[in-house]
Design a protein around this motif. Structure first.
Motif, mmCIF file in Angstrom:
data_model
loop_
_atom_site.group_PDB
_atom_site.id
_atom_site.type_symbol
_atom_site.label_atom_id
_atom_site.label_comp_id
_atom_site.label_asym_id
_atom_site.label_seq_id
_atom_site.Cartn_x
_atom_site.Cartn_y
_atom_site.Cartn_z
ATOM 1 N N UNK A 1 -21.514 104.832 21.932
ATOM 2 C CA UNK A 1 -20.633 104.344 22.702
ATOM 3 C C UNK A 1 -20.140 105.115 23.705
ATOM 4 N N UNK A 2 -20.635 106.557 24.055
ATOM 5 C CA UNK A 2 -20.305 107.376 25.218
ATOM 6 C C UNK A 2 -19.164 108.282 25.114
ATOM 7 N N UNK A 3 -18.545 108.185 23.783
ATOM 8 C CA UNK A 3 -17.571 109.251 23.483
ATOM 9 C C UNK A 3 -18.210 110.553 23.143
ATOM 10 N N UNK A 4 -17.805 111.576 23.590
ATOM 11 C CA UNK A 4 -18.391 112.940 22.943
ATOM 12 C C UNK A 4 -17.539 113.351 21.745
ATOM 13 N N UNK B 1 -17.438 104.658 26.763
ATOM 14 C CA UNK B 1 -17.440 105.343 27.962
ATOM 15 C C UNK B 1 -18.952 105.047 28.758
ATOM 16 N N UNK B 2 -19.012 104.599 29.898
ATOM 17 C CA UNK B 2 -20.323 104.482 30.587
ATOM 18 C C UNK B 2 -20.431 105.625 31.614
ATOM 19 N N UNK B 3 -21.430 106.475 31.502
ATOM 20 C CA UNK B 3 -21.560 107.485 32.247
ATOM 21 C C UNK B 3 -22.636 107.276 33.340
ATOM 22 N N UNK B 4 -22.414 107.776 34.604
ATOM 23 C CA UNK B 4 -23.508 107.503 35.679
ATOM 24 C C UNK B 4 -24.574 108.306 35.341
#
Length: 171
Positions: free
Chosen positions: A33-36, A61-64
């Motif tokens: 889901x983009x969470x570290x 969280x969507x990272x570029x």
């Protein structure tokens, strides 16, 4: 195993918190889901400004894709019904609150998820249990000699609550 191997001396019977025990199961899902880490989810009531700490929850969280772009990620929030317009309007304030908490630009934009979020959906609903008639009689007998009305009622309430817990353990 050799004596110098540190894995041999690892203690296996230590007590773990539930969060530590579930970390291995949750971390891969959170990374998808983009969470570290779990911190943004665990600290959301502290991070988000009022009333968004109760009416929204981070979904992803969507990272570029480009590695040169250090402007932060897109935070996708699940929102309580009827709060979406307000949350979208206050998106810059939510993003700055997240960035302030972490101390760097983590979020550059906030978007809303189509998935619903119901406030309190993670809370357990407890049905009030009634003590047995024998427990009620026993507590009433034990507290009837107390002269102060408020103290007697408080002791009676405590006794009934404890009797329900004891019955639940034994049952």
């Amino acid at each position: 195993m050799a004596k110098d191997d540190p894995a041999e001396f690892k203690r296996r019977n230590k007590t773990l918190s539930v969060a530590d025990a579930l970390a291995g199961a949750l971390d891969p899902m959170l990374k998808k889901r983009g969470f570290a880490s779990r911190e943004i989810l665990a600290q959301w009531p502290v991070i988000a400004p009022e009333p968004f700490n109760r009416t929204t929850i981070p979904d992803k969280l969507s990272w570029p894709r480009s590695s040169n772009n250090a402007e932060g990620a897109v935070l996708v929030l699940r929102c309580a019904p009827g709060q979406a317009l307000f949350a979208q309007h206050e998106a810059p304030a939510i993003a700055s609150a997240v960035n302030r908490f972490f101390g760097y630009v983590l979020v550059r934009e906030v978007r809303l998820s189509a998935e619903p979020f119901t406030p309190g959906s993670g809370q357990r609903r407890q049905s009030p249990e009634q003590p047995s008639t024998s427990a009620m009689a026993k507590v009433t007998t034990a507290t009837e000699s107390v002269e102060d009305e408020a103290l007697r009622e408080a002791l009676r309430t405590l006794g009934l609550a404890l009797s329900v817990r004891t019955e639940r353990k034994d049952g």
